[in-house]
Scaffold this active site. Sequence first.
Site, PDB file in Angstrom:
ATOM      1  N   ASP A  14       0.890  -1.148   0.000  1.00  0.00           N
ATOM      2  CA  ASP A  14       0.000   0.000   0.000  1.00  0.00           C
ATOM      3  C   ASP A  14       0.941   1.213   0.000  1.00  0.00           C
ATOM      4  O   ASP A  14       2.136   1.079   0.282  1.00  0.00           O
ATOM      5  CB  ASP A  14      -0.877  -0.051   1.266  1.00  0.00           C
ATOM      6  CG  ASP A  14      -1.706   1.205   1.446  1.00  0.00           C
ATOM      7  OD1 ASP A  14      -2.314   1.668   0.462  1.00  0.00           O
ATOM      8  OD2 ASP A  14      -1.730   1.743   2.569  1.00  0.00           O
ATOM      9  N   ASP A  16      -0.050   5.092   0.969  1.00  0.00           N
ATOM     10  CA  ASP A  16      -0.296   6.077   2.043  1.00  0.00           C
ATOM     11  C   ASP A  16      -0.339   5.402   3.404  1.00  0.00           C
ATOM     12  O   ASP A  16      -1.134   4.493   3.618  1.00  0.00           O
ATOM     13  CB  ASP A  16      -1.613   6.817   1.777  1.00  0.00           C
ATOM     14  CG  ASP A  16      -1.537   7.644   0.506  1.00  0.00           C
ATOM     15  OD1 ASP A  16      -0.739   8.582   0.479  1.00  0.00           O
ATOM     16  OD2 ASP A  16      -2.245   7.329  -0.460  1.00  0.00           O
ATOM     17  N   ASP A 170      -1.438  -0.569   6.181  1.00  0.00           N
ATOM     18  CA  ASP A 170      -1.717   0.071   7.471  1.00  0.00           C
ATOM     19  C   ASP A 170      -3.211   0.166   7.718  1.00  0.00           C
ATOM     20  O   ASP A 170      -3.643   0.379   8.842  1.00  0.00           O
ATOM     21  CB  ASP A 170      -1.114   1.488   7.510  1.00  0.00           C
ATOM     22  CG  ASP A 170      -1.855   2.415   6.556  1.00  0.00           C
ATOM     23  OD1 ASP A 170      -2.429   3.418   7.008  1.00  0.00           O
ATOM     24  OD2 ASP A 170      -1.892   2.124   5.345  1.00  0.00           O
TER      25      ASP A 170
END
Length: 198
Positions: A14, A16, A170
């Site tokens: 991922d 961001d 995250d």
Amino acid sequence: MIEIPKQVKGLIFDLDGTIANTMQNHFLSWREAILPHGIDFNAELFKSLTGKPREATIIRLNEMFGTNMDPIAVGKVKGETFKKMVNQTKEISVVADVVRKYHTVLPMSIGTGSTKNGAKTTLEVIGMNHFFDIVITANDIQNPKPHPETFLKCADLMGINPKECIVFEDGILGMQAAKEAGMLVVDVNDYFKMEFTV
């Protein structure tokens, strides 16, 4: 250093909050766009929506709060506010170090809920754009996270069986998407603590 299990043949990241520490800026720009509509866009609400593309987030907020925000207009405010902060973005070293270590060792790709332009800019700002030939964004898929399409597309383009891929994430929705795709998951929150301040 985060250890990669031996059976893993492909790495998916991922962007961001995983490679790039953009989440505080995303949080502040969402607040700027949403607060005029009477929603207290706090850290908990933000975390629950992390990983959704911009317009899908606004549609979800309308469902949750009975508001009637225009996804395109409000999304534009969010995007423009974020753009002003993008040059302050730093890498998340614990994950960026994995990227550097496995570059040319294992196939790598990015699977992000960000737009194509947003992802390109973020990767350039943190100086990591040259590590990734495969970047799947909100512009490349029909079904955003928690649907596994983003990560399955990454695996397909890398030519790796999904079961032999590991995803660095995250966000809750992203972790669900990775598990749904049958992939291993590294929860970046175990290695890096994200703080949100207003």
